[in-house]
Enzyme design. Structure first.
Site, mmCIF file in Angstrom:
data_model
loop_
_atom_site.group_PDB
_atom_site.id
_atom_site.type_symbol
_atom_site.label_atom_id
_atom_site.label_comp_id
_atom_site.label_asym_id
_atom_site.label_seq_id
_atom_site.Cartn_x
_atom_site.Cartn_y
_atom_site.Cartn_z
ATOM 1 N N THR A 124 4.071 4.954 -7.933
ATOM 2 C CA THR A 124 5.189 4.804 -7.089
ATOM 3 C C THR A 124 6.644 4.315 -8.249
ATOM 4 O O THR A 124 5.999 3.797 -9.125
ATOM 5 C CB THR A 124 4.961 3.533 -6.096
ATOM 6 O OG1 THR A 124 6.058 3.085 -5.588
ATOM 7 C CG2 THR A 124 4.114 2.554 -6.899
ATOM 8 N N ASP A 125 7.556 4.438 -7.498
ATOM 9 C CA ASP A 125 8.808 3.967 -8.264
ATOM 10 C C ASP A 125 8.779 2.443 -8.156
ATOM 11 O O ASP A 125 9.459 1.738 -8.882
ATOM 12 C CB ASP A 125 10.103 4.454 -7.621
ATOM 13 C CG ASP A 125 10.194 4.088 -6.138
ATOM 14 O OD1 ASP A 125 9.312 3.573 -5.649
ATOM 15 O OD2 ASP A 125 11.390 4.493 -5.634
ATOM 16 N N GLU A 126 7.928 1.715 -7.367
ATOM 17 C CA GLU A 126 8.067 0.394 -7.201
ATOM 18 C C GLU A 126 7.396 -0.170 -8.613
ATOM 19 O O GLU A 126 7.739 -1.661 -8.801
ATOM 20 C CB GLU A 126 7.101 -0.146 -6.141
ATOM 21 C CG GLU A 126 8.002 0.196 -4.648
ATOM 22 C CD GLU A 126 7.237 -0.133 -3.327
ATOM 23 O OE1 GLU A 126 6.821 -1.376 -3.681
ATOM 24 O OE2 GLU A 126 7.266 0.642 -2.301
ATOM 25 N N TYR A 152 1.182 -5.573 -4.577
ATOM 26 C CA TYR A 152 1.102 -4.251 -4.435
ATOM 27 C C TYR A 152 1.699 -3.528 -5.701
ATOM 28 O O TYR A 152 1.068 -2.885 -6.377
ATOM 29 C CB TYR A 152 1.770 -3.619 -3.157
ATOM 30 C CG TYR A 152 1.994 -2.052 -3.185
ATOM 31 C CD1 TYR A 152 0.925 -1.242 -3.057
ATOM 32 C CD2 TYR A 152 3.387 -1.690 -3.503
ATOM 33 C CE1 TYR A 152 1.119 0.329 -3.294
ATOM 34 C CE2 TYR A 152 3.621 -0.131 -3.502
ATOM 35 C CZ TYR A 152 2.433 0.506 -3.311
ATOM 36 O OH TYR A 152 2.549 2.257 -3.403
ATOM 37 N N LYS A 156 -0.383 -1.284 -8.759
ATOM 38 C CA LYS A 156 -0.017 -0.050 -8.959
ATOM 39 C C LYS A 156 0.516 0.409 -10.661
ATOM 40 O O LYS A 156 0.029 1.254 -11.206
ATOM 41 C CB LYS A 156 0.876 0.483 -8.264
ATOM 42 C CG LYS A 156 0.688 0.695 -6.728
ATOM 43 C CD LYS A 156 -0.675 1.679 -6.331
ATOM 44 C CE LYS A 156 -0.068 3.098 -6.585
ATOM 45 N NZ LYS A 156 -1.106 4.224 -6.298
HETATM 46 P P1 NAD Z 1 -1.876 4.845 3.080
HETATM 47 O O1 NAD Z 1 -1.896 3.374 3.136
HETATM 48 O O2 NAD Z 1 -1.008 5.893 4.339
HETATM 49 O O3 NAD Z 1 -3.386 5.887 2.983
HETATM 50 C C1 NAD Z 1 -4.089 5.328 2.065
HETATM 51 C C2 NAD Z 1 -5.434 6.210 2.342
HETATM 52 O O4 NAD Z 1 -6.268 5.436 1.222
HETATM 53 C C3 NAD Z 1 -6.094 5.712 3.576
HETATM 54 O O5 NAD Z 1 -6.516 6.810 4.063
HETATM 55 C C4 NAD Z 1 -7.235 4.740 3.313
HETATM 56 O O6 NAD Z 1 -8.186 4.746 3.956
HETATM 57 C C5 NAD Z 1 -7.431 5.338 1.884
HETATM 58 N N1 NAD Z 1 -8.315 4.206 1.140
HETATM 59 C C6 NAD Z 1 -7.890 2.828 0.778
HETATM 60 N N2 NAD Z 1 -8.768 2.118 0.018
HETATM 61 C C7 NAD Z 1 -9.756 2.895 -0.285
HETATM 62 C C8 NAD Z 1 -10.607 2.901 -1.077
HETATM 63 N N3 NAD Z 1 -11.075 1.717 -1.576
HETATM 64 N N4 NAD Z 1 -11.633 4.009 -1.288
HETATM 65 C C9 NAD Z 1 -11.193 5.203 -0.608
HETATM 66 N N5 NAD Z 1 -10.288 5.201 0.000
HETATM 67 C C10 NAD Z 1 -9.417 4.241 0.274
HETATM 68 O O7 NAD Z 1 -0.954 5.399 1.924
HETATM 69 P P2 NAD Z 1 0.098 6.322 1.567
HETATM 70 O O8 NAD Z 1 1.454 5.997 2.055
HETATM 71 O O9 NAD Z 1 -0.464 7.848 1.956
HETATM 72 O O10 NAD Z 1 0.138 6.324 0.018
HETATM 73 C C11 NAD Z 1 -0.679 7.218 -0.876
HETATM 74 C C12 NAD Z 1 -0.345 7.108 -2.244
HETATM 75 O O11 NAD Z 1 0.879 7.222 -2.523
HETATM 76 C C13 NAD Z 1 -0.558 5.542 -2.895
HETATM 77 O O12 NAD Z 1 -1.443 5.442 -4.039
HETATM 78 C C14 NAD Z 1 0.839 4.749 -2.827
HETATM 79 O O13 NAD Z 1 0.712 3.746 -3.748
HETATM 80 C C15 NAD Z 1 1.558 5.964 -3.270
HETATM 81 N N6 NAD Z 1 2.801 6.060 -2.736
HETATM 82 C C16 NAD Z 1 3.235 5.978 -1.649
HETATM 83 C C17 NAD Z 1 4.676 5.997 -1.320
HETATM 84 C C18 NAD Z 1 5.069 5.956 0.230
HETATM 85 O O14 NAD Z 1 6.328 5.828 0.578
HETATM 86 N N7 NAD Z 1 4.212 5.765 1.222
HETATM 87 C C19 NAD Z 1 5.701 6.229 -2.426
HETATM 88 C C20 NAD Z 1 5.157 6.304 -3.324
HETATM 89 C C21 NAD Z 1 3.501 6.392 -4.066
HETATM 90 P P1 TYD Z 2 8.310 -0.368 4.045
HETATM 91 O O1 TYD Z 2 8.252 0.857 4.655
HETATM 92 O O2 TYD Z 2 7.484 -1.346 4.112
HETATM 93 O O3 TYD Z 2 8.159 0.376 2.360
HETATM 94 P P2 TYD Z 2 8.637 -0.456 0.770
HETATM 95 O O4 TYD Z 2 8.548 -1.885 0.738
HETATM 96 O O5 TYD Z 2 7.458 -0.093 0.228
HETATM 97 O O6 TYD Z 2 9.942 0.054 0.211
HETATM 98 O O7 TYD Z 2 9.779 -1.062 3.800
HETATM 99 C C1 TYD Z 2 10.995 -0.085 3.473
HETATM 100 C C2 TYD Z 2 12.317 -1.166 3.522
HETATM 101 O O8 TYD Z 2 12.370 -1.678 4.957
HETATM 102 C C3 TYD Z 2 11.836 -2.412 2.720
HETATM 103 O O9 TYD Z 2 13.142 -2.655 2.159
HETATM 104 C C4 TYD Z 2 11.617 -3.596 3.687
HETATM 105 C C5 TYD Z 2 12.166 -3.100 4.968
HETATM 106 N N1 TYD Z 2 11.495 -3.255 6.303
HETATM 107 C C6 TYD Z 2 12.198 -3.893 7.374
HETATM 108 O O10 TYD Z 2 13.364 -4.385 7.183
HETATM 109 N N2 TYD Z 2 11.531 -4.018 8.358
HETATM 110 C C7 TYD Z 2 10.183 -3.928 8.590
HETATM 111 O O11 TYD Z 2 9.727 -4.078 9.893
HETATM 112 C C8 TYD Z 2 9.526 -3.124 7.750
HETATM 113 C C9 TYD Z 2 8.316 -2.622 7.865
HETATM 114 C C10 TYD Z 2 10.187 -2.865 6.559
#
Ligand code: NAD
Ligand code: TYD
Length: 338
Positions: A124-126, A152, A156
């Site tokens: 992630t970019d985080e 988090y 990562k």
């Molecule tokens: P999500 O929370 O929607 O899904 C995570 C999945 O992982 C779920 O199906 C959960 O059951 C599974 N999981 C959790 N713990 C586990 C374990 N111990 N063993 C096996 N499975 C497990 O997450 P997401 O938003 O789909 O993100 C997927 C990946 O992409 C993550 O690694 C996250 O860090 C990365 N990512 C997410 C975003 C975003 O905007 N959502 C952006 C950049 C990177």
């Molecule tokens: P989020 O979807 O949790 O993603 P991330 O924290 O990984 O970027 O949040 C996106 C942005 O929205 C973040 O700046 C926090 C804000 N946010 C709110 O203002 N209200 C909310 O209820 C949530 C879940 C997030």
């Protein structure tokens, strides 16, 4: 070839499974623990395909993971499995360390033991921390220092360092991608965009943290899946690729856009106590992946947010089931007296 997709019952992993089934004929094996964020119903259509199978397992369970590698003999592993919500990591960091760090190290050990053509870590970019709001000229590149803000993002970043250490020490053929915020179908409703769509549809308050000025760089999930697909097939071992499409928006802008698309009133917006350590701005420079692999995002934010709202309108059963369960307790705990 055979590809293990960990975390494929979650948001991005499931979209990646469907992307693979649509564009390739490789065998896909999803390995997922099915935590609160994993949903087997999301994979209903995939389970009808002979190309696809599902194994319920925890990536931090060494015996289970070794058995899966011995049976499946994967050529490629794409690791999406993670605890992914910043707010939950602030409440309880330990689970994030177990899944995101130990889980990744167990997968890497399995790659050492059984051999692999490619291990891809979905990061992630985080991991780069945040950028100031008054410097729109600054962007994260692959050489920006890791500098994390939340449990988090720290977990990562630790996983990324382990992947790089295993690559150098044991010659594991690994790649890493660091993507900006995704949105689209199957997004779990604890995250900003689906939470706001669902609350607005239900005429519930829209809780914006702090002033709503924080900026996120939004990427439609399909574009992220296409980028990972390119990296596992054509990316260079040992490299990190940033993924993002220059779609920066303040949180308040995003929420107002959703309110307007749904024809609701901005009076639903409520400013609530800010997130602890809240990152101000994320912004990706995607030059490397576009010049080296020819990737460019296909979906603008204006189109992607409409597609996403339409998806939530057409798939009520999917999210109504989620928000009627444990989610209620989570919501009351997180937002009750915020
Ligand atoms: P999500 O929370 O929607 O899904 C995570 C999945 O992982 C779920 O199906 C959960 O059951 C599974 N999981 C959790 N713990 C586990 C374990 N111990 N063993 C096996 N499975 C497990 O997450 P997401 O938003 O789909 O993100 C997927 C990946 O992409 C993550 O690694 C996250 O860090 C990365 N990512 C997410 C975003 C975003 O905007 N959502 C952006 C950049 C990177
Ligand atoms: P989020 O979807 O949790 O993603 P991330 O924290 O990984 O970027 O949040 C996106 C942005 O929205 C973040 O700046 C926090 C804000 N946010 C709110 O203002 N209200 C909310 O209820 C949530 C879940 C997030």
């Amino acid at each position: 070839m055979t590809i293990i997709v960990t975390g494929g019952a979650g948001f991005i992993g499931a979209n990646f499974v469907y992307h693979q089934l649509k564009h390739h004929d490789d065998k896909i094996v999803c390995v997922d623990k099915l935590t609160y964020a994993g949903n087997l119903e999301t994979l209903d259509a995939a389970l009808k395909s002979a190309q696809f199978s599902f194994i319920r397992a925890d990536i931090a369970d060494r015996d289970a993971v070794y058995k899966i590698f011995a049976d499946v003999k994967p050529d490629v592993v794409v690791n999406f499995a993670a605890e992914s919500h910043v707010d939950r990591s602030i409440e309880d960091p330990e689970l994030f360390l177990r899944t995101n760090i130990i889980g990744t190290s167990v997968l890497l050990d399995a790659c050492r033991k059984f051999g692999i053509k490619r291990f891809h870590q979905v990061s992630t970019d985080e991991v780069y921390g945040d950028l100031p709001l008054d410097r729109p000229d600054l962007f994260f590149t692959e050489t920006t220092n890791l500098h994390t803000s939340s449990p988090y993002s720290a977990s990562k970043a630790a996983a990324d360092l382990l992947v790089q250490a295993y690559q150098r020490t044991y010659q594991i053929p690994a790649t890493i991608s660091r993507c900006s915020n995704n949105y689209g179908p199957f997004h779990f409703p604890e995250k900003l965009i689906p939470l706001m769509i669902i609350n607005a549809l239900n005429d519930k308050p829209l809780p914006v943290y702090g002033t709503g000025d924080n900026v996120r760089d939004w990427l439609y999930v399909e574009d992220h899946c296409a980028a990972i697909d390119l990296i596992i097939r054509r990316g260079t071992v040992g490299e990190v690729y940033n993924i993002g499409g220059h779609n920066e928006r303040t949180n308040l802008d995003v929420v107002k856009t959703i309110v307007h698309i749904l024809g609701k009133s901005e009076e639903l917006i409520q400013f609530v106590t800010d997130r602890k350590g809240h990152d101000r701005r994320y912004a990706i420079d995607p030059t490397k992946i576009s010049t080296e692999l020819g990737w460019t995002p296909q979906t603008s934010f204006d189109d992607g947010i409409r597609l996403t709202v339409d998806w939530y309108l057409s798939n009520r059963a999917w999210w109504e089931k989620i928000i009627s369960g444990e989610y209620q307790t989570y919501y009351a705990r997180m937002y009750g007296d915020r």
